[in-house]
Design a protein around this motif. Structure first.
Motif, mmCIF file in Angstrom:
data_model
loop_
_atom_site.group_PDB
_atom_site.id
_atom_site.type_symbol
_atom_site.label_atom_id
_atom_site.label_comp_id
_atom_site.label_asym_id
_atom_site.label_seq_id
_atom_site.Cartn_x
_atom_site.Cartn_y
_atom_site.Cartn_z
ATOM 1 N N ALA A 131 0.833 -1.203 0.000
ATOM 2 C CA ALA A 131 0.000 0.000 0.000
ATOM 3 C C ALA A 131 0.868 1.254 0.000
ATOM 4 O O ALA A 131 0.600 2.222 -0.717
ATOM 5 N N VAL A 132 1.930 1.227 0.806
ATOM 6 C CA VAL A 132 2.853 2.363 0.825
ATOM 7 C C VAL A 132 3.471 2.566 -0.550
ATOM 8 O O VAL A 132 3.568 3.689 -1.064
ATOM 9 N N ALA A 133 3.877 1.448 -1.171
ATOM 10 C CA ALA A 133 4.499 1.546 -2.495
ATOM 11 C C ALA A 133 3.522 2.101 -3.524
ATOM 12 O O ALA A 133 3.872 2.943 -4.345
ATOM 13 N N PHE A 134 2.285 1.648 -3.475
ATOM 14 C CA PHE A 134 1.298 2.083 -4.464
ATOM 15 C C PHE A 134 1.049 3.596 -4.382
ATOM 16 O O PHE A 134 0.864 4.260 -5.392
ATOM 17 N N PHE A 135 1.037 4.131 -3.164
ATOM 18 C CA PHE A 135 0.741 5.555 -3.018
ATOM 19 C C PHE A 135 1.966 6.431 -3.261
ATOM 20 O O PHE A 135 1.844 7.574 -3.685
ATOM 21 N N LEU A 136 3.154 5.911 -2.982
ATOM 22 C CA LEU A 136 4.347 6.731 -3.120
ATOM 23 C C LEU A 136 4.967 6.679 -4.512
ATOM 24 O O LEU A 136 5.619 7.621 -4.935
ATOM 25 N N LEU A 137 4.768 5.558 -5.197
ATOM 26 C CA LEU A 137 5.441 5.393 -6.476
ATOM 27 C C LEU A 137 4.549 5.834 -7.623
ATOM 28 O O LEU A 137 3.389 5.444 -7.694
ATOM 29 N N PRO A 138 5.079 6.625 -8.549
ATOM 30 C CA PRO A 138 4.277 7.070 -9.692
ATOM 31 C C PRO A 138 4.095 5.949 -10.699
ATOM 32 O O PRO A 138 4.841 4.984 -10.722
ATOM 33 N N SER A 139 3.096 6.095 -11.516
ATOM 34 C CA SER A 139 2.830 5.114 -12.564
ATOM 35 C C SER A 139 2.475 5.865 -13.842
ATOM 36 O O SER A 139 1.478 6.571 -13.891
ATOM 37 N N ARG A 140 3.304 5.736 -14.864
ATOM 38 C CA ARG A 140 3.075 6.470 -16.102
ATOM 39 C C ARG A 140 1.810 5.969 -16.794
ATOM 40 O O ARG A 140 1.536 4.791 -16.842
ATOM 41 N N SER A 141 1.056 6.898 -17.369
ATOM 42 C CA SER A 141 -0.243 6.518 -17.926
ATOM 43 C C SER A 141 -0.364 6.736 -19.420
ATOM 44 O O SER A 141 -1.419 6.518 -19.986
ATOM 45 N N ILE A 196 11.558 -9.289 -20.820
ATOM 46 C CA ILE A 196 12.014 -8.619 -19.607
ATOM 47 C C ILE A 196 12.053 -9.644 -18.477
ATOM 48 O O ILE A 196 11.021 -10.202 -18.092
ATOM 49 N N ALA A 197 13.244 -9.884 -17.953
ATOM 50 C CA ALA A 197 13.420 -10.921 -16.933
ATOM 51 C C ALA A 197 13.156 -10.379 -15.533
ATOM 52 O O ALA A 197 13.614 -9.290 -15.178
ATOM 53 N N VAL A 245 6.081 -14.256 -1.617
ATOM 54 C CA VAL A 245 5.070 -13.413 -2.257
ATOM 55 C C VAL A 245 5.466 -11.940 -2.196
ATOM 56 O O VAL A 245 5.309 -11.194 -3.166
ATOM 57 N N MET A 246 6.010 -11.509 -1.058
ATOM 58 C CA MET A 246 6.433 -10.118 -0.910
ATOM 59 C C MET A 246 7.522 -9.764 -1.919
ATOM 60 O O MET A 246 7.483 -8.711 -2.567
ATOM 61 N N LEU A 247 8.509 -10.653 -2.066
ATOM 62 C CA LEU A 247 9.591 -10.397 -3.020
ATOM 63 C C LEU A 247 9.079 -10.399 -4.451
ATOM 64 O O LEU A 247 9.472 -9.559 -5.275
ATOM 65 N N GLN A 248 8.203 -11.366 -4.758
ATOM 66 C CA GLN A 248 7.632 -11.421 -6.097
ATOM 67 C C GLN A 248 6.815 -10.170 -6.395
ATOM 68 O O GLN A 248 6.885 -9.606 -7.491
ATOM 69 N N ALA A 249 6.039 -9.732 -5.400
ATOM 70 C CA ALA A 249 5.201 -8.559 -5.585
ATOM 71 C C ALA A 249 6.047 -7.321 -5.869
ATOM 72 O O ALA A 249 5.735 -6.532 -6.771
ATOM 73 N N TRP A 250 7.121 -7.165 -5.108
ATOM 74 C CA TRP A 250 7.958 -5.987 -5.290
ATOM 75 C C TRP A 250 8.643 -5.994 -6.661
ATOM 76 O O TRP A 250 8.673 -4.982 -7.364
ATOM 77 N N SER A 251 9.211 -7.133 -7.056
ATOM 78 C CA SER A 251 9.910 -7.196 -8.342
ATOM 79 C C SER A 251 8.949 -7.002 -9.509
ATOM 80 O O SER A 251 9.267 -6.303 -10.480
ATOM 81 N N VAL A 263 8.735 -3.635 -12.204
ATOM 82 C CA VAL A 263 8.783 -3.780 -13.660
ATOM 83 C C VAL A 263 7.553 -3.150 -14.304
ATOM 84 O O VAL A 263 7.658 -2.381 -15.267
ATOM 85 N N LEU A 264 6.376 -3.460 -13.772
ATOM 86 C CA LEU A 264 5.144 -2.970 -14.382
ATOM 87 C C LEU A 264 4.980 -1.460 -14.216
ATOM 88 O O LEU A 264 4.434 -0.784 -15.092
ATOM 89 N N ALA A 265 5.450 -0.914 -13.100
ATOM 90 C CA ALA A 265 5.233 0.501 -12.818
ATOM 91 C C ALA A 265 6.346 1.400 -13.341
ATOM 92 O O ALA A 265 6.114 2.581 -13.588
ATOM 93 N N TYR A 266 7.577 0.862 -13.498
ATOM 94 C CA TYR A 266 8.709 1.723 -13.816
ATOM 95 C C TYR A 266 9.458 1.344 -15.087
ATOM 96 O O TYR A 266 9.872 2.207 -15.852
ATOM 97 N N LYS A 267 9.673 0.044 -15.279
ATOM 98 C CA LYS A 267 10.605 -0.377 -16.329
ATOM 99 C C LYS A 267 9.936 -0.633 -17.668
ATOM 100 O O LYS A 267 10.603 -1.028 -18.633
ATOM 101 N N THR A 268 8.632 -0.463 -17.751
ATOM 102 C CA THR A 268 7.913 -0.691 -19.007
ATOM 103 C C THR A 268 6.974 0.470 -19.285
ATOM 104 O O THR A 268 6.551 1.192 -18.383
ATOM 105 N N GLU A 269 6.657 0.633 -20.560
ATOM 106 C CA GLU A 269 5.657 1.623 -20.949
ATOM 107 C C GLU A 269 4.265 1.113 -20.608
ATOM 108 O O GLU A 269 4.040 -0.098 -20.497
#
Length: 452
Positions: A20-30, A88-89, A113-119, A123-129
């Motif tokens: 939840a903290v990550a979702f609110f603090l991290l931007p997501s390009r739209s 993308i690995a 699950v926590m590690l998988q969720a973060w990785s 990728v989905l929020a930052y490393k890809t369009e």
């Protein structure tokens, strides 16, 4: 509430807070890239043939693909070489979190699950369009479904779930159907599945479950597995060349070519939903019959391909049976093959075997599709609802429900006085003409607006 359950709940809450903290603090390009489709597999891309076929089809019809998952084994060469595909690995989970112990699993699963969720989130929020569509493989459901829904919401991406099976039913194999985690997983899948724009189901029976038990109102499209172009029947000259040249078959090649030895192939991920002790018991019974009362039966070369957690367990069983001389008429080899060599191995085989038992009763094993693509008949465990959607009894294959029945099927098919194997091969060759592209184009291609 037991101590283990309390620990799981505590770790799950911790995971939820961190996310939840990550979702609110991290931007997501739209800003979406039109024609881009993200394919998400929280598993090994090289062992996810259906998702690789999706990617190749999307690229073939002009779409662009970001294929996201683990790279534990090589994907298809044409996928790696295609200019429209970007692989993308994801970073692999630490080995210490990979366990077959039920007790240890309860502790390590939330951490994994926590590690998988973060990785996956990074990728989905930052490393890809931002993509126009996102196609995710289910299972695994946790945490893929939740993360995909959140990313798709903020990026205005249309989500499609490709249901291969149900995550809760697979989890039940490890923990039991009444375990709190299994019940939670089922509710999780049923609830979050409703947020997708559309769904693909591997069988009609699975589609019915999604509409009824899961109460999904968005489109559920049956998209049956079909073989890729790599899996084709071989010419006699090609068969001889492979048998004589490949290290797995060279020693027995002449006997196989002459018909004195029959070649059986099975593939597996060596997991609990495939009980290979059934095959071993059947082969022991076959060997005994061939020595005592049915001397006309040929010897068997059985090659089992794949890798997974239970492989060494079954290798030990095979070695023990060999030591007791219970497999005198049977030679068993295990191997991990490239897609190309596996396809050729199927093309030279006399018979394919599937031990897939279906945790849900409504999924189907991809290996049977590949075997039909190569034009070989199949015998398989058939005591589940969707079996008849793939195999036509006594036309292109035969089913069994236990080791004794399987042994009877093998003895019947390999009896030189019986032409049933030839009949099944004709049916399998007919089935081999049904291909992935003809199934994908009018269903997935139309949904993604790549074909008309």
């Amino acid at each position: 509430m037991g101590v283990a359950t309390q620990l799981v709940v505590a770790l799950a809450i911790m995971c939820a807070v961190l996310l939840a903290v990550a979702f609110f603090l991290l931007p997501s390009r739209s800003n979406k890239r039109k024609g881009l489709i993200q394919i998400v597999v929280l598993g090994d891309l090289g062992r996810s043939p259906r998702m690789q076929y999706h990617a190749l089809s999307i690229a073939k019809y002009g779409g662009h693909v970001d294929m996201i998952g683990y790279l534990e084994s090589d994907p298809l060469p044409e996928l790696k070489a295609h200019p429209n595909v970007n692989i993308i690995a994801l970073p692999n989970s630490p080995r210490v979190l990979q366990t077959g112990s039920k007790l240890v699993f309860i502790v390590t699963a939330p951490l994994k699950v926590m590690l998988q969720a973060w990785s996956l989130w990074s990728v989905l929020a930052y490393k890809t369009e931002a993509s126009e569509w996102m196609l995710i493989q289910n299972p695994p459901s946790i945490p893929t479904l939740l993360l995909a829904i959140i990313v798709c919401y903020f990026r205005k991406t249309k989500l499609v779930i490709d249901w291969h099976n149900f995550g809760y039913s697979i989890l039940a194999l490890k923990l039991g159907r009444n375990h709190p985690l299994v019940r939670f997983s089922k509710v999780y899948e049923q609830l979050l599945g409703k947020f997708a724009t559309a769904h693909f189901a591997v069988t009609d029976a699975m589609g019915k479950v999604l509409r009824s038990d899961f109460a999904i109102s968005s489109p559920v499209l049956s998209l049956h597995d079909r073989p890729a172009p790599l899996f084709v029947p071989l010419l006699p000259s090609e068969r001889i060349a492979f048998l004589t040249q490949h290290e797995l078959t060279a020693a027995e090649a002449n006997e196989i070519i002459d018909g004195n030895t029959k070649l059986i192939v099975s593939s597996t991920s060596w997991t609990p939903d495939e009980d290979f002790s059934v095959l071993l018991k059947a082969l022991c019974e076959y060997s005994t019959s061939a020595i005592t009362d049915s001397p006309q039966l040929p010897e068997l070369l059985v090659i089992i391909t794949g890798k997974g957690p239970l492989k060494q367990h079954y290798i030990n069983e095979i070695e023990a049976l060999d030591a007791k001389q219970e497999l005198e008429m049977v030679t068993i080899k295990t191997a991990w093959l490239s897609f190309e060599h596996y396809a050729s191995l199927l093309g030279v085989a006399d018979l394919g075997v599937s031990l897939h038992t279906s945790s849900s009763g409504v999924d189907l094993p991809m290996k049977v599709v590949d075997m039909f693509g190569a034009g070989i008949p199949v015998v398989g465990y058939s005591n589940f609802k969707a079996w008849s959607e793939l195999v036509q009894e006594n036309v292109n294959g035969k089913g069994f429900t236990d080791a004794e029945e399987m042994a009877g099927v093998l003895k019947s098919l390999f009896d030189p006085a019986n032409n049933q194997l030839d009949v099944l091969r004709e049916g399998a060759l007919k089935e081999s003409k049904r291909r992935w592209d003809s199934e994908w184009k009018p269903i997935a291609g139309r949904l993604f607006e790549l074909t008309t």
